[in-house]
Motif scaffolding. Sequence first.
Motif, mmCIF file in Angstrom:
data_model
loop_
_atom_site.group_PDB
_atom_site.id
_atom_site.type_symbol
_atom_site.label_atom_id
_atom_site.label_comp_id
_atom_site.label_asym_id
_atom_site.label_seq_id
_atom_site.Cartn_x
_atom_site.Cartn_y
_atom_site.Cartn_z
ATOM 1 N N LEU A 151 -1.289 -53.607 24.175
ATOM 2 C CA LEU A 151 -0.971 -53.631 22.757
ATOM 3 C C LEU A 151 -0.881 -55.070 22.256
ATOM 4 C CD1 LEU A 151 1.869 -50.941 22.810
ATOM 5 C CD2 LEU A 151 -0.588 -50.580 22.472
ATOM 6 N N ILE A 152 -1.588 -55.353 21.173
ATOM 7 C CA ILE A 152 -1.497 -56.679 20.568
ATOM 8 C C ILE A 152 -1.080 -56.535 19.106
ATOM 9 C CG2 ILE A 152 -3.212 -57.699 22.112
ATOM 10 C CD1 ILE A 152 -5.259 -57.449 19.863
ATOM 11 N N ASP A 153 -0.511 -57.589 18.586
ATOM 12 C CA ASP A 153 -0.043 -57.591 17.205
ATOM 13 C C ASP A 153 -1.221 -57.878 16.284
ATOM 14 O OD1 ASP A 153 1.245 -57.800 14.810
ATOM 15 O OD2 ASP A 153 2.473 -59.538 15.362
ATOM 16 N N THR A 154 -1.708 -56.850 15.608
ATOM 17 C CA THR A 154 -2.879 -57.022 14.744
ATOM 18 C C THR A 154 -2.562 -57.879 13.516
ATOM 19 O OG1 THR A 154 -2.378 -54.913 13.648
ATOM 20 C CG2 THR A 154 -3.965 -54.873 15.471
ATOM 21 N N GLU A 155 -1.276 -58.036 13.220
ATOM 22 C CA GLU A 155 -0.898 -58.883 12.078
ATOM 23 C C GLU A 155 -1.234 -60.344 12.335
ATOM 24 O OE1 GLU A 155 0.269 -57.922 9.030
ATOM 25 O OE2 GLU A 155 -0.259 -55.936 9.797
ATOM 26 N N THR A 156 -1.401 -60.707 13.599
ATOM 27 C CA THR A 156 -1.741 -62.101 13.921
ATOM 28 C C THR A 156 -3.235 -62.367 13.819
ATOM 29 O OG1 THR A 156 -1.992 -61.651 16.295
ATOM 30 C CG2 THR A 156 0.225 -62.203 15.505
ATOM 31 N N LEU A 157 -4.023 -61.307 13.669
ATOM 32 C CA LEU A 157 -5.473 -61.481 13.574
ATOM 33 C C LEU A 157 -5.865 -61.851 12.146
ATOM 34 C CD1 LEU A 157 -6.655 -58.350 15.615
ATOM 35 C CD2 LEU A 157 -6.379 -60.709 16.430
ATOM 36 N N PRO A 158 -6.923 -62.633 11.968
ATOM 37 C CA PRO A 158 -7.379 -62.982 10.619
ATOM 38 C C PRO A 158 -7.751 -61.737 9.826
ATOM 39 C CG PRO A 158 -8.476 -64.338 12.274
ATOM 40 C CD PRO A 158 -7.747 -63.275 13.013
ATOM 41 N N LYS A 159 -7.538 -61.799 8.539
ATOM 42 C CA LYS A 159 -7.894 -60.671 7.679
ATOM 43 C C LYS A 159 -9.394 -60.609 7.427
ATOM 44 C CE LYS A 159 -3.583 -59.727 7.405
ATOM 45 N NZ LYS A 159 -3.064 -58.700 8.339
ATOM 46 N N VAL A 160 -10.065 -61.749 7.530
ATOM 47 C CA VAL A 160 -11.525 -61.794 7.392
ATOM 48 C C VAL A 160 -12.099 -62.581 8.560
ATOM 49 C CG1 VAL A 160 -11.515 -61.614 4.883
ATOM 50 C CG2 VAL A 160 -11.414 -63.867 5.943
ATOM 51 N N ASN A 161 -13.356 -62.268 8.870
ATOM 52 C CA ASN A 161 -14.100 -62.962 9.924
ATOM 53 C C ASN A 161 -13.366 -62.987 11.262
ATOM 54 O OD1 ASN A 161 -16.489 -64.083 10.731
ATOM 55 N ND2 ASN A 161 -16.039 -66.138 10.014
ATOM 56 N N VAL A 162 -12.793 -61.862 11.618
ATOM 57 C CA VAL A 162 -12.116 -61.757 12.905
ATOM 58 C C VAL A 162 -13.147 -61.557 14.005
ATOM 59 C CG1 VAL A 162 -11.758 -59.263 12.620
ATOM 60 C CG2 VAL A 162 -10.292 -60.548 14.177
ATOM 61 N N GLY A 163 -12.921 -62.209 15.141
ATOM 62 C CA GLY A 163 -13.848 -62.097 16.254
ATOM 63 C C GLY A 163 -13.122 -61.914 17.571
ATOM 64 N N ARG A 164 -13.891 -61.818 18.637
ATOM 65 C CA ARG A 164 -13.297 -61.595 19.955
ATOM 66 C C ARG A 164 -12.394 -62.733 20.382
ATOM 67 N NH1 ARG A 164 -18.025 -60.393 24.001
ATOM 68 N NH2 ARG A 164 -19.081 -61.887 22.641
ATOM 69 N N SER A 165 -12.706 -63.949 19.958
ATOM 70 C CA SER A 165 -11.863 -65.082 20.356
ATOM 71 C C SER A 165 -10.454 -64.943 19.787
ATOM 72 C CB SER A 165 -12.486 -66.401 19.901
ATOM 73 O OG SER A 165 -12.562 -66.465 18.500
ATOM 74 N N HIS A 166 -10.347 -64.353 18.583
ATOM 75 C CA HIS A 166 -9.017 -64.137 17.995
ATOM 76 C C HIS A 166 -8.248 -63.078 18.796
ATOM 77 C CE1 HIS A 166 -11.483 -65.476 14.416
ATOM 78 N NE2 HIS A 166 -10.549 -66.398 14.490
ATOM 79 N N ILE A 167 -8.949 -62.035 19.229
ATOM 80 C CA ILE A 167 -8.299 -61.006 20.047
ATOM 81 C C ILE A 167 -7.913 -61.587 21.400
ATOM 82 C CG2 ILE A 167 -8.638 -58.753 21.164
ATOM 83 C CD1 ILE A 167 -10.546 -58.050 18.856
ATOM 84 N N ALA A 168 -8.776 -62.440 21.937
ATOM 85 C CA ALA A 168 -8.467 -63.104 23.209
ATOM 86 C C ALA A 168 -7.194 -63.936 23.095
ATOM 87 C CB ALA A 168 -9.638 -63.987 23.638
ATOM 88 N N MET A 169 -7.057 -64.645 21.979
ATOM 89 C CA MET A 169 -5.845 -65.447 21.764
ATOM 90 C C MET A 169 -4.619 -64.552 21.650
ATOM 91 S SD MET A 169 -4.623 -68.487 21.522
ATOM 92 C CE MET A 169 -5.985 -69.589 21.128
ATOM 93 N N ALA A 170 -4.770 -63.408 20.985
ATOM 94 C CA ALA A 170 -3.653 -62.462 20.866
ATOM 95 C C ALA A 170 -3.257 -61.912 22.236
ATOM 96 C CB ALA A 170 -4.028 -61.323 19.918
ATOM 97 N N LEU A 171 -4.249 -61.637 23.080
ATOM 98 C CA LEU A 171 -3.967 -61.178 24.446
ATOM 99 C C LEU A 171 -3.213 -62.249 25.235
ATOM 100 C CD1 LEU A 171 -7.368 -59.458 25.301
ATOM 101 C CD2 LEU A 171 -5.149 -58.307 25.140
ATOM 102 N N LYS A 172 -3.614 -63.479 25.055
ATOM 103 C CA LYS A 172 -2.937 -64.590 25.728
ATOM 104 C C LYS A 172 -1.491 -64.721 25.228
ATOM 105 C CE LYS A 172 -3.267 -69.618 26.356
ATOM 106 N NZ LYS A 172 -2.031 -69.990 25.650
ATOM 107 N N ASN A 173 -1.319 -64.667 23.909
ATOM 108 C CA ASN A 173 0.018 -64.806 23.335
ATOM 109 C C ASN A 173 0.941 -63.665 23.740
ATOM 110 O OD1 ASN A 173 -0.787 -67.161 22.078
ATOM 111 N ND2 ASN A 173 -1.248 -66.167 20.121
ATOM 112 N N ALA A 174 0.351 -62.476 23.996
ATOM 113 C CA ALA A 174 1.146 -61.321 24.409
ATOM 114 C C ALA A 174 1.413 -61.304 25.916
ATOM 115 C CB ALA A 174 0.450 -60.034 23.985
ATOM 116 N N GLY A 175 0.810 -62.262 26.632
ATOM 117 C CA GLY A 175 1.076 -62.381 28.061
ATOM 118 C C GLY A 175 0.175 -61.550 28.967
#
Length: 276
Positions: A121-145
């Motif tokens: 589970l990742i916090d989708t609120e941390t993802l960009p509202k536009v032009n979201v990509g895999r690198s943003h999800i990767a960063m969220a995975l990292k931030n979530a541990g």
Amino acid sequence: MQAKKPMIKSDLHIHTLHSDGAMSVGEVMDIAKFKGFDCIAITDHDTVSGVSDAMLYGKEIGLKVVPGIELSAYSVMAVHILGYGIDYNSPALLELLNSLLEQRQVRAMEIVEKLKRFNILIDTETLPKVNVGRSHIAMALKNAGYVSNIQEAFDKYLGENRLAYVPSKRINPIEAVQAIKDSGGMAVIAHPLQLHNTKKLIPLIEGLKKYGLDGLEVYYPTHTQDKTAMFEKIAKDYKLFATGGSDFHGANKNNTINNIGETYCNLPFELRRNLK
């Protein structure tokens, strides 16, 4: 004797927060100016939303800007096409980019849902509202541990054929070149090493030349001296101009600010018209 073209020290491949970079337009431009660059191009993925700010700020700080973009295309493999000197207000180009952004958003949410099936589970609120990509999800995975770095996120979850991979619906390389040409720009094949290693570069060049391909990114951080010389020859043989840049992303790609300008080129004559 023919006069030598004056050096216009240029980094023509830089990403910002408008796509998958970690810094704002102003921040990357301040670094480029501090490092003594004459010219840059902001080449965010599938968006020109940062170009207008770059053009204005460039005038303010005395840094030349070539309006740019990097279009993500796919044929038998990923092919990225850089566009320079584009009309970034072109209605047709903006319509295409809006469609691509919508597809990116849908793909990102499909990836998030796939991850949920494995209790990731990742916090989708941390993802960009536009032009979201895999690198943003990767960063969220990292931030979530869930992973220790960006590369691990791709290796475990987001890369092709991995746990949460969702294929993207991309335009093909011909469509990418045509979109750039239709907006008054010049089209350049980005980071060609992998294409060369898989023996797809020459067929791609030969196929795209008839649609107006203009250049090849010869100078790139992962190109050895031998590879650079080889790409210089390929560009000359196919009458393509040579560009170069750092492909800077910042922390989103495990880089540091020192990477801006690490690789550069003399601004090609064909692009100098954009500075007048």
